[in-house]
Design a protein around this motif. Structure first.
Motif, PDB file in Angstrom:
ATOM      1  N   VAL A   1       0.814  -1.219   0.000  1.00 20.27           N
ATOM      2  CA  VAL A   1       0.000   0.000   0.000  1.00 20.27           C
ATOM      3  C   VAL A   1       0.845   1.265   0.000  1.00 20.27           C
ATOM      4  CG1 VAL A   1      -1.973  -1.126   1.089  1.00 20.27           C
ATOM      5  CG2 VAL A   1      -0.222  -0.056   2.528  1.00 20.27           C
ATOM      6  N   GLU A   2       2.125   1.137   0.371  1.00 22.18           N
ATOM      7  CA  GLU A   2       3.006   2.308   0.352  1.00 22.18           C
ATOM      8  C   GLU A   2       4.444   1.835   0.280  1.00 22.18           C
ATOM      9  OE1 GLU A   2       3.643   6.581   2.698  1.00 22.18           O
ATOM     10  OE2 GLU A   2       2.153   5.125   3.410  1.00 22.18           O
ATOM     11  N   ARG A   3       5.260   2.579  -0.429  1.00 23.10           N
ATOM     12  CA  ARG A   3       6.682   2.263  -0.511  1.00 23.10           C
ATOM     13  C   ARG A   3       7.477   3.537  -0.748  1.00 23.10           C
ATOM     14  NH1 ARG A   3       6.979  -1.658  -5.631  1.00 23.10           N
ATOM     15  NH2 ARG A   3       4.853  -2.133  -4.974  1.00 23.10           N
ATOM     16  N   GLY A   4       8.752   3.489  -0.401  1.00 25.22           N
ATOM     17  CA  GLY A   4       9.612   4.651  -0.584  1.00 25.22           C
ATOM     18  C   GLY A   4      10.832   4.525   0.305  1.00 25.22           C
ATOM     19  N   THR A   5      11.611   5.597   0.413  1.00 29.49           N
ATOM     20  CA  THR A   5      12.748   5.558   1.320  1.00 29.49           C
ATOM     21  C   THR A   5      12.232   5.426   2.745  1.00 29.49           C
ATOM     22  OG1 THR A   5      12.849   7.951   1.658  1.00 29.49           O
ATOM     23  CG2 THR A   5      14.056   7.051  -0.243  1.00 29.49           C
ATOM     24  N   THR A   6      13.035   4.827   3.594  1.00 28.94           N
ATOM     25  CA  THR A   6      12.603   4.604   4.972  1.00 28.94           C
ATOM     26  C   THR A   6      12.294   5.919   5.677  1.00 28.94           C
ATOM     27  OG1 THR A   6      13.942   2.589   5.056  1.00 28.94           O
ATOM     28  CG2 THR A   6      13.258   3.533   7.164  1.00 28.94           C
ATOM     29  N   ASP A   7      13.167   6.908   5.523  1.00 27.62           N
ATOM     30  CA  ASP A   7      12.943   8.187   6.177  1.00 27.62           C
ATOM     31  C   ASP A   7      11.642   8.822   5.710  1.00 27.62           C
ATOM     32  OD1 ASP A   7      15.206   8.014   7.688  1.00 27.62           O
ATOM     33  OD2 ASP A   7      16.447   9.233   6.351  1.00 27.62           O
ATOM     34  N   ALA A   8      11.390   8.787   4.395  1.00 33.46           N
ATOM     35  CA  ALA A   8      10.189   9.435   3.863  1.00 33.46           C
ATOM     36  C   ALA A   8       8.919   8.746   4.354  1.00 33.46           C
ATOM     37  CB  ALA A   8      10.235   9.447   2.338  1.00 33.46           C
ATOM     38  N   VAL A   9       8.903   7.422   4.305  1.00 30.90           N
ATOM     39  CA  VAL A   9       7.687   6.689   4.683  1.00 30.90           C
ATOM     40  C   VAL A   9       7.432   6.778   6.177  1.00 30.90           C
ATOM     41  CG1 VAL A   9       6.635   4.397   4.813  1.00 30.90           C
ATOM     42  CG2 VAL A   9       7.793   5.114   2.721  1.00 30.90           C
ATOM     43  N   LEU A  10       8.475   6.670   6.989  1.00 30.42           N
ATOM     44  CA  LEU A  10       8.270   6.671   8.432  1.00 30.42           C
ATOM     45  C   LEU A  10       8.051   8.068   9.004  1.00 30.42           C
ATOM     46  CD1 LEU A  10      10.771   3.937   9.696  1.00 30.42           C
ATOM     47  CD2 LEU A  10       8.416   3.702   8.892  1.00 30.42           C
ATOM     48  N   ARG A  11       8.628   9.073   8.365  1.00 31.80           N
ATOM     49  CA  ARG A  11       8.458  10.437   8.867  1.00 31.80           C
ATOM     50  C   ARG A  11       7.227  11.122   8.271  1.00 31.80           C
ATOM     51  NH1 ARG A  11      13.049  12.112  11.621  1.00 31.80           N
ATOM     52  NH2 ARG A  11      14.911  10.827  11.254  1.00 31.80           N
ATOM     53  N   HIS A  12       6.916  10.800   7.022  1.00 38.78           N
ATOM     54  CA  HIS A  12       5.802  11.471   6.351  1.00 38.78           C
ATOM     55  C   HIS A  12       4.960  10.452   5.576  1.00 38.78           C
ATOM     56  CE1 HIS A  12       7.846  15.192   7.386  1.00 38.78           C
ATOM     57  NE2 HIS A  12       8.942  14.729   6.811  1.00 38.78           N
TER      58      HIS A  12
ATOM     59  N   ALA B   1       0.842   2.810  16.377  1.00 40.76           N
ATOM     60  CA  ALA B   1       0.698   1.656  17.266  1.00 40.76           C
ATOM     61  C   ALA B   1       2.037   1.110  17.735  1.00 40.76           C
ATOM     62  CB  ALA B   1      -0.085   0.550  16.569  1.00 40.76           C
ATOM     63  N   ILE B   2       3.106   1.383  16.974  1.00 41.78           N
ATOM     64  CA  ILE B   2       4.407   0.793  17.291  1.00 41.78           C
ATOM     65  C   ILE B   2       5.428   1.906  17.434  1.00 41.78           C
ATOM     66  CG2 ILE B   2       6.191  -0.830  16.546  1.00 41.78           C
ATOM     67  CD1 ILE B   2       4.078  -2.129  14.748  1.00 41.78           C
ATOM     68  N   PRO B   3       6.124   1.991  18.593  1.00 40.71           N
ATOM     69  CA  PRO B   3       7.138   3.033  18.779  1.00 40.71           C
ATOM     70  C   PRO B   3       8.250   2.913  17.749  1.00 40.71           C
ATOM     71  CG  PRO B   3       6.630   1.954  20.861  1.00 40.71           C
ATOM     72  CD  PRO B   3       5.976   1.143  19.780  1.00 40.71           C
ATOM     73  N   VAL B   4       8.731   4.046  17.231  1.00 37.96           N
ATOM     74  CA  VAL B   4       9.828   4.080  16.270  1.00 37.96           C
ATOM     75  C   VAL B   4      11.102   4.491  16.984  1.00 37.96           C
ATOM     76  CG1 VAL B   4      10.692   5.151  14.162  1.00 37.96           C
ATOM     77  CG2 VAL B   4       8.258   4.675  14.400  1.00 37.96           C
ATOM     78  N   ILE B   5      12.156   3.721  16.827  1.00 33.46           N
ATOM     79  CA  ILE B   5      13.432   4.021  17.467  1.00 33.46           C
ATOM     80  C   ILE B   5      14.146   5.074  16.643  1.00 33.46           C
ATOM     81  CG2 ILE B   5      15.667   3.054  18.128  1.00 33.46           C
ATOM     82  CD1 ILE B   5      14.277   0.341  18.349  1.00 33.46           C
TER      83      ILE B   5
END
Length: 267
Positions: free
Chosen positions: A232-243, A255-259
């Motif tokens: 459902v979504e893909r991209g660089t890790t920083d882009a997907v997790l931050r935005h 739901a899940i803490p990000v380190i």
């Protein structure tokens, strides 16, 4: 250079009939999916249980046959229905680490025999004993530990043995299917650092399946988010997790803490 490509791969499974005359029913584990992984890349595949993560990886590795579509590795078509020996070229290029280090190791075999298994199975020439000792040192274990059996090791040591087995034949691709989820927090951190170091030292392409977003953030430069058999979504890790752009990804992150691991320079 693109090393692994999936073109419209899907997988359905037949469900057992509830009555003698009932029409055959099917469930879709993976909807038609396209995916490509370049050599040297690190890809994290995340999603809830049952989202299709492991199904996709099994198709990429030729451990299962797609219902439709095709998988190409290093410009070779992967035919999971072919005799096992005809896929030796693929097994030489890939190493796999499973979730439970104890369940994936034969308790009757010594650590040395377990690690050397890919060398024997793939008919790889050379001094197998010396290579086993070499990779034991590489994963932080003593060469004399080759004589011990799995029950004589801690959980973290068993996962180091599983890692040694996965890289002993010098593959180009390392795949981890929830490789840290069965370990306690302290050991997880050690194996996480070990995975990152091995990837850098060996120049490995990494595919990491995990529900732990912190692990993916630490190791993967790109991420694919799966839900109900679809990416459902893909991209660089920083882009997907931050935005994140998809609501499902936002809910997953909430739901899940990000380190916070800082710079992505080691990916």
């Amino acid at each position: 250079m693109t090393l692994i490509e999936a073109h419209g791969v899907s997988r359905t499974f037949a469900l057992p009939r509830r009555t003698l005359f009932e029409r055959q029913r099917h469930t879709v584990a993976l909807h038609p999916t396209d995916l490509s992984v370049a050599e040297g890349d690190s890809l994290g595949i995340i999603g809830e249980s049952g989202s299709g993560k492991s199904t996709l990886v099994r198709l990429l590795l030729g451990l299962d046959r797609p219902t439709a579509g095709r998988v190409v590795v290093d410009d070779h078509l992967v035919d999971a229905a072919a005799p096992a020996r005809s896929l030796h070229w693929l097994r030489r290029q890939t190493g796999l680490v499973f979730q439970d280090p104890y369940a994936s190791l034969d308790p009757r075999m010594s650590a040395g025999r377990i690690i050397a298994e890919p060398l024997r199975a793939l008919d790889i020439a050379g001094d197998h004993r010396a290579r086993v000792h070499e990779v034991l040192a590489q994963v932080g274990l003593e060469p004399e530990m080759a004589e011990r059996h799995p029950h004589e090791f801690s959980g973290g040591q068993r996962q180091r043995i599983a890692l040694a087995r996965a890289i002993v034949h010098r593959p180009r691709v390392l795949v981890g299917d929830e490789p840290l989820s069965a370990l306690d927090v302290t050991v997880r951190a050690q194996i996480l650092d070990l995975l990152g170091r091995l990837r850098r030292e060996e120049g490995l392409t990494l595919i990491l399946v995990s529900h732990d977003i912190g692990v993916v953030q630490h190791l993967a430069g790109a991420v694919a988010v799966m839900k109900e058999g679809r990416v459902v979504e893909r991209g660089t890790t920083d882009a997907v997790l931050r935005h994140p752009s998809e609501q499902y990804t936002k809910e997953l992150l909430a739901a899940i803490p990000v380190i916070d691991t800082g710079s992505a320079g080691d990916r």
